[in-house]
Design a protein around this motif. Sequence first.
Motif, PDB file in Angstrom:
ATOM      1  N   ALA A   8      -1.079 -24.688 -54.130  1.00 62.97           N
ATOM      2  CA  ALA A   8      -2.227 -25.085 -52.865  1.00 62.97           C
ATOM      3  C   ALA A   8      -1.002 -24.883 -51.891  1.00 62.97           C
ATOM      4  O   ALA A   8      -1.405 -24.726 -50.919  1.00 62.97           O
ATOM      5  CB  ALA A   8      -2.814 -26.537 -52.821  1.00 62.97           C
ATOM      6  N   GLY A   9      -0.534 -25.190 -52.081  1.00 64.66           N
ATOM      7  CA  GLY A   9       1.005 -25.171 -51.293  1.00 64.66           C
ATOM      8  C   GLY A   9       1.601 -23.590 -50.786  1.00 64.66           C
ATOM      9  O   GLY A   9       2.477 -23.995 -49.921  1.00 64.66           O
ATOM     10  N   LEU A  10       1.178 -23.176 -51.248  1.00 61.62           N
ATOM     11  CA  LEU A  10       1.596 -21.869 -51.079  1.00 61.62           C
ATOM     12  C   LEU A  10       0.890 -20.884 -49.391  1.00 61.62           C
ATOM     13  O   LEU A  10      -0.385 -21.374 -49.331  1.00 61.62           O
ATOM     14  CB  LEU A  10       0.773 -20.522 -52.141  1.00 61.62           C
ATOM     15  CG  LEU A  10       1.890 -20.388 -53.432  1.00 61.62           C
ATOM     16  CD1 LEU A  10       1.141 -19.069 -54.138  1.00 61.62           C
ATOM     17  CD2 LEU A  10       3.526 -20.385 -52.985  1.00 61.62           C
ATOM     18  N   GLY A  11       1.555 -20.617 -48.494  1.00 61.51           N
ATOM     19  CA  GLY A  11       1.238 -20.258 -47.571  1.00 61.51           C
ATOM     20  C   GLY A  11       0.921 -18.591 -47.234  1.00 61.51           C
ATOM     21  O   GLY A  11       1.208 -17.668 -48.549  1.00 61.51           O
ATOM     22  N   ARG A  12       0.664 -17.981 -46.438  1.00 61.65           N
ATOM     23  CA  ARG A  12      -0.429 -16.878 -46.106  1.00 61.65           C
ATOM     24  C   ARG A  12       1.143 -16.285 -45.793  1.00 61.65           C
ATOM     25  O   ARG A  12       2.165 -16.124 -45.210  1.00 61.65           O
ATOM     26  CB  ARG A  12      -1.185 -17.155 -44.816  1.00 61.65           C
ATOM     27  CG  ARG A  12      -1.267 -17.361 -43.846  1.00 61.65           C
ATOM     28  CD  ARG A  12      -2.586 -16.966 -43.386  1.00 61.65           C
ATOM     29  NE  ARG A  12      -2.398 -18.731 -42.124  1.00 61.65           N
ATOM     30  CZ  ARG A  12      -1.502 -18.290 -41.357  1.00 61.65           C
ATOM     31  NH1 ARG A  12      -1.457 -16.996 -40.842  1.00 61.65           N
ATOM     32  NH2 ARG A  12      -1.703 -19.322 -39.713  1.00 61.65           N
ATOM     33  N   LYS A  13       0.804 -14.490 -45.791  1.00 63.43           N
ATOM     34  CA  LYS A  13       1.947 -13.715 -45.744  1.00 63.43           C
ATOM     35  C   LYS A  13       2.350 -14.227 -44.236  1.00 63.43           C
ATOM     36  O   LYS A  13       0.927 -14.316 -43.685  1.00 63.43           O
ATOM     37  CB  LYS A  13       1.281 -12.733 -46.215  1.00 63.43           C
ATOM     38  CG  LYS A  13       2.108 -12.135 -47.746  1.00 63.43           C
ATOM     39  CD  LYS A  13       2.031 -10.781 -47.729  1.00 63.43           C
ATOM     40  CE  LYS A  13       3.116 -10.054 -49.249  1.00 63.43           C
ATOM     41  NZ  LYS A  13       2.915  -9.489 -49.588  1.00 63.43           N
ATOM     42  N   ARG A  14       3.082 -13.536 -43.817  1.00 63.19           N
ATOM     43  CA  ARG A  14       3.215 -13.095 -42.219  1.00 63.19           C
ATOM     44  C   ARG A  14       2.239 -12.476 -41.700  1.00 63.19           C
ATOM     45  O   ARG A  14       2.288 -10.939 -42.543  1.00 63.19           O
ATOM     46  CB  ARG A  14       5.247 -13.366 -41.908  1.00 63.19           C
ATOM     47  CG  ARG A  14       5.606 -12.775 -40.395  1.00 63.19           C
ATOM     48  CD  ARG A  14       7.070 -12.758 -39.807  1.00 63.19           C
ATOM     49  NE  ARG A  14       7.462 -13.422 -41.141  1.00 63.19           N
ATOM     50  CZ  ARG A  14       8.748 -13.473 -41.075  1.00 63.19           C
ATOM     51  NH1 ARG A  14       9.385 -13.466 -39.834  1.00 63.19           N
ATOM     52  NH2 ARG A  14       8.645 -14.262 -41.271  1.00 63.19           N
ATOM     53  N   GLY A  15       2.427 -12.098 -40.739  1.00 59.32           N
ATOM     54  CA  GLY A  15       0.910 -11.169 -39.652  1.00 59.32           C
ATOM     55  C   GLY A  15      -0.323 -11.299 -40.133  1.00 59.32           C
ATOM     56  O   GLY A  15      -0.753 -10.975 -39.926  1.00 59.32           O
ATOM     57  N   VAL A  16      -0.645 -11.954 -41.660  1.00 57.57           N
ATOM     58  CA  VAL A  16      -2.102 -12.118 -42.081  1.00 57.57           C
ATOM     59  C   VAL A  16      -2.848 -13.137 -41.252  1.00 57.57           C
ATOM     60  O   VAL A  16      -2.352 -15.135 -41.738  1.00 57.57           O
ATOM     61  CB  VAL A  16      -2.226 -12.605 -43.295  1.00 57.57           C
ATOM     62  CG1 VAL A  16      -3.689 -12.734 -43.997  1.00 57.57           C
ATOM     63  CG2 VAL A  16      -1.270 -11.120 -44.121  1.00 57.57           C
ATOM     64  N   SER A  17      -4.041 -12.994 -40.732  1.00 56.15           N
ATOM     65  CA  SER A  17      -4.152 -14.509 -39.912  1.00 56.15           C
ATOM     66  C   SER A  17      -4.975 -15.570 -40.554  1.00 56.15           C
ATOM     67  O   SER A  17      -5.185 -14.829 -41.773  1.00 56.15           O
ATOM     68  CB  SER A  17      -5.462 -13.673 -38.944  1.00 56.15           C
ATOM     69  OG  SER A  17      -6.775 -13.495 -39.903  1.00 56.15           O
ATOM     70  N   ALA A  18      -5.097 -15.908 -40.514  1.00 54.99           N
ATOM     71  CA  ALA A  18      -5.786 -17.652 -41.841  1.00 54.99           C
ATOM     72  C   ALA A  18      -7.275 -17.088 -42.328  1.00 54.99           C
ATOM     73  O   ALA A  18      -7.399 -17.394 -42.973  1.00 54.99           O
ATOM     74  CB  ALA A  18      -5.501 -19.110 -40.780  1.00 54.99           C
ATOM     75  N   GLU A  19      -7.650 -16.561 -40.786  1.00 55.18           N
ATOM     76  CA  GLU A  19      -9.441 -16.007 -41.332  1.00 55.18           C
ATOM     77  C   GLU A  19      -9.403 -14.936 -42.386  1.00 55.18           C
ATOM     78  O   GLU A  19     -10.238 -14.960 -43.530  1.00 55.18           O
ATOM     79  CB  GLU A  19     -10.013 -15.645 -39.974  1.00 55.18           C
ATOM     80  CG  GLU A  19     -11.819 -15.252 -40.579  1.00 55.18           C
ATOM     81  CD  GLU A  19     -12.435 -14.158 -39.444  1.00 55.18           C
ATOM     82  OE1 GLU A  19     -13.025 -14.241 -39.787  1.00 55.18           O
ATOM     83  OE2 GLU A  19     -11.704 -14.924 -38.268  1.00 55.18           O
TER      84      GLU A  19
END
Length: 175
Positions: A8-19
Motif C-alpha cells: 500500500a505504501g508504493l506510489g504511482r509512476k510519475r506521469g500516471v494519473s491517479a485514475e
Amino acid sequence: MLLMQPLAGLGRKRGVSAEAHDKAMSRLRDWLSYMSDDNLRAMVDLIARHAGKGVWPEEGLIRSWAMTIQCPPPRDSAYAQSLIRSAMGRQAMAENWAVELFQVAKRLGPPPGKYIISRLKLEAEENRHKRGVIRENIEVGRATPAERAWLAAWHEDLAEIEAIQAAVTEEGTAA
C-alpha cells in the motif's frame, strides 16, 4: 488483500494519473486472483524489491512475473475463441497449427508474435508425428493411458476449434 495491503505504501509512476493507476491496480487485483496465497506473498517480495523509488513496477512486468511464478489455470477463454475466429485462427487451421494456437491462447492469453507462431508451427509438426506414433501404438495394443489421453485431448481441442469456426461461417452466411 495479501498483495495489495503490504504494498500500500508504493506510489504511482510519475506521469500516471491517479485514475489510471487505480484502474491498473484493479486489473492486477482481478487478474492475480488465481494465485495461491504463498505465491501472492512471493509476488509481494518480488514487487517490493523491484519498486524503484518506491513506485509500482509496470503492470505488464508484474503479470509476466506472476505467470512465471504460477501459470494461470486453463479456462474457457473468450480471448482464445476470438483468436480462433480471427484471420490468424483461420490461417492456423489451414496450416494445421490451430490446436497449438488454441492451447497457447487459453494458457497465456496475449496475442502471439512471430517467434511464438514459428514455435507453434514447429510444435504442430512434432504433434503430427506424435499423433501418428500414438495411432500406431493403439493399432498394435501398445498405447499407454497417457498417450491415449493426450490424443483424446488434442482431438477435443480440434473439435472445439472446428465448432468455433463453423459458428463464424454460419453467422456470416446468415447475415
